[in-house]
Design an enzyme around this catalytic site. Structure first.
Site, PDB file in Angstrom:
ATOM      1  CG  ASP A 113       4.722  -6.173  -2.668  1.00 12.20           C
ATOM      2  OD1 ASP A 113       4.404  -4.969  -2.577  1.00 12.20           O
ATOM      3  OD2 ASP A 113       4.141  -6.975  -3.403  1.00 12.20           O
ATOM      4  CG  ASP A 149       8.393   1.474   4.576  1.00 16.22           C
ATOM      5  OD1 ASP A 149       8.395   0.989   3.420  1.00 16.22           O
ATOM      6  OD2 ASP A 149       7.620   1.097   5.474  1.00 16.22           O
TER       7      ASP A 149
HETATM    8  C1  LIG Z   1       4.466  -1.383  -2.090  1.00 18.94           C
HETATM    9  S1  LIG Z   1       3.991  -1.144  -3.733  1.00 18.94           S
HETATM   10  C2  LIG Z   1       4.973   0.268  -4.234  1.00 18.94           C
HETATM   11  C3  LIG Z   1       4.519   0.836  -5.535  1.00 18.94           C
HETATM   12  C4  LIG Z   1       5.325   2.064  -6.016  1.00 18.94           C
HETATM   13  N1  LIG Z   1       6.688   1.676  -6.343  1.00 18.94           N
HETATM   14  C5  LIG Z   1       5.322   3.139  -4.971  1.00 18.94           C
HETATM   15  O1  LIG Z   1       6.383   3.361  -4.344  1.00 18.94           O
HETATM   16  O2  LIG Z   1       4.262   3.760  -4.770  1.00 18.94           O
HETATM   17  C6  LIG Z   1       4.849  -2.491  -4.550  1.00 18.94           C
HETATM   18  C7  LIG Z   1       4.427  -2.666  -5.999  1.00 18.94           C
HETATM   19  O3  LIG Z   1       5.247  -3.651  -6.606  1.00 18.94           O
HETATM   20  C8  LIG Z   1       4.432  -4.586  -7.303  1.00 18.94           C
HETATM   21  N2  LIG Z   1       5.168  -5.857  -7.231  1.00 18.94           N
HETATM   22  C9  LIG Z   1       5.528  -6.512  -6.093  1.00 18.94           C
HETATM   23  N3  LIG Z   1       6.213  -7.619  -6.378  1.00 18.94           N
HETATM   24  C10 LIG Z   1       6.294  -7.671  -7.731  1.00 18.94           C
HETATM   25  C11 LIG Z   1       6.888  -8.584  -8.626  1.00 18.94           C
HETATM   26  N4  LIG Z   1       7.552  -9.665  -8.181  1.00 18.94           N
HETATM   27  N5  LIG Z   1       6.777  -8.354  -9.949  1.00 18.94           N
HETATM   28  C12 LIG Z   1       6.116  -7.252 -10.408  1.00 18.94           C
HETATM   29  N6  LIG Z   1       5.545  -6.339  -9.602  1.00 18.94           N
HETATM   30  C13 LIG Z   1       5.634  -6.543  -8.281  1.00 18.94           C
HETATM   31  C14 LIG Z   1       3.107  -4.594  -6.562  1.00 18.94           C
HETATM   32  O4  LIG Z   1       2.030  -5.009  -7.390  1.00 18.94           O
HETATM   33  C15 LIG Z   1       2.982  -3.133  -6.146  1.00 18.94           C
HETATM   34  O5  LIG Z   1       2.337  -2.352  -7.129  1.00 18.94           O
END
Ligand SMILES: C[S@@+](CC[C@H](N)C(=O)[O-])C[C@H]1O[C@@H](n2cnc3c(N)ncnc32)[C@H](O)[C@@H]1O
Length: 229
Positions: A113, A149
């Protein structure tokens, strides 16, 4: 995602507990093999496909979205990838408390994120404290792959690394990053961003054999569901 609200027994068998004690990978997988971790695996395409093409290695993933954990278990079973274990947890807590020292051969952090607003940047995962904890978890020679990105996130990672001298070698010299390199199993988010015309920054770091000395302070992160401020 409705169908992933109830887990089958086979899916549950791939999903680990939420304790605070370090994971014993030999016990978890019933064998000793190189261990890879994906953080924030989302819908799990990358993790399940990588596990399927590397049956001699073991893969763990951490993701704080419960439904995505079940969906990824479903995908792994479909690909016959039984060398996957998934954890529904917060990534920094997971790395700090659950990953044994020097146990990871590879770690993937693909499109975390981005928290794009300047006021939100302190919420980003790749803080100095997180990188320090990850340094402890990686085996010497282990590789960390980061992609985003959000270009200023790439530069923030490189900047944080300069505060951890001697722990990592940057494999993408001289710039320290590369843009738009071809990837074998692009993630869902990567495909989406590329289709929008975004360029993707990648960082590839190799862990040195130096042992991190101090442990940096850490605060239990608050789960932020939505923030429109
Ligand atoms: C932008 S999405 C990208 C998902 C995947 N890596 C992709 O490229 O399609 C970010 C993912 O990270 C997870 N995420 C974000 N912060 C996190 C955290 N602190 N601990 C565990 N999961 C996290 C979110 O739930 C989400 O599924």
């Amino acid at each position: 995602m409705k169908r992933y609200r109830v887990r089958t027994a086979a899916q549950s068998a791939l999903i680990g507990d939420q304790q605070r004690t370090p994971i014993d990978a030999v016990e978890l997988f019933g064998r000793r093999a190189p261990l890879r971790l994906e953080i924030g695996f989302g819908h799990g395409e990358f993790l399940s496909q990588m596990a399927a093409v590397h049956p001699d290695e073991d893969f763990i993933g951490v993701e704080h979205n419960d439904l995505r954990v079940t969906k990824t278990a479903h995908k792994s079973l479909k690909l016959d990838a039984h060398n996957v274990r998934l954890f529904n947890d917060e990534a920094h807590r997971f790395v700090r408390f659950r990953i044994a020292a020097q146990s990871l051969a590879r770690c993937y952090i693909l499109f975390p994120d981005p928290w794009p607003k300047p006021t939100h940047r302190r919420r980003r995962l790749m803080s100095r404290a997180f990188l320090h904890d990850l340094s402890r978890a990686m085996a010497p020679g282990g590789l960390l792959v980061f992609a985003s990105d959000t270009h200023n996130y790439v530069f923030q990672v490189l900047s944080n690394l300069t505060t951890l001298p001697g722990l990592w070698t940057n494999r993408y010299q001289p710039a320290g990053y590369r843009f738009d390199i071809p990837t074998r199993f692009p993630t869902l988010f990567e495909r989406y961003k590329k289709s929008e015309g975004c360029s993707i920054g990648y960082v590839l770091l190799e862990r040195t054999a130096n042992i991190p000395t101090e442990q940096l302070p850490w605060r239990e992160p608050q789960r932020i569901i939505e923030d429109r401020s």
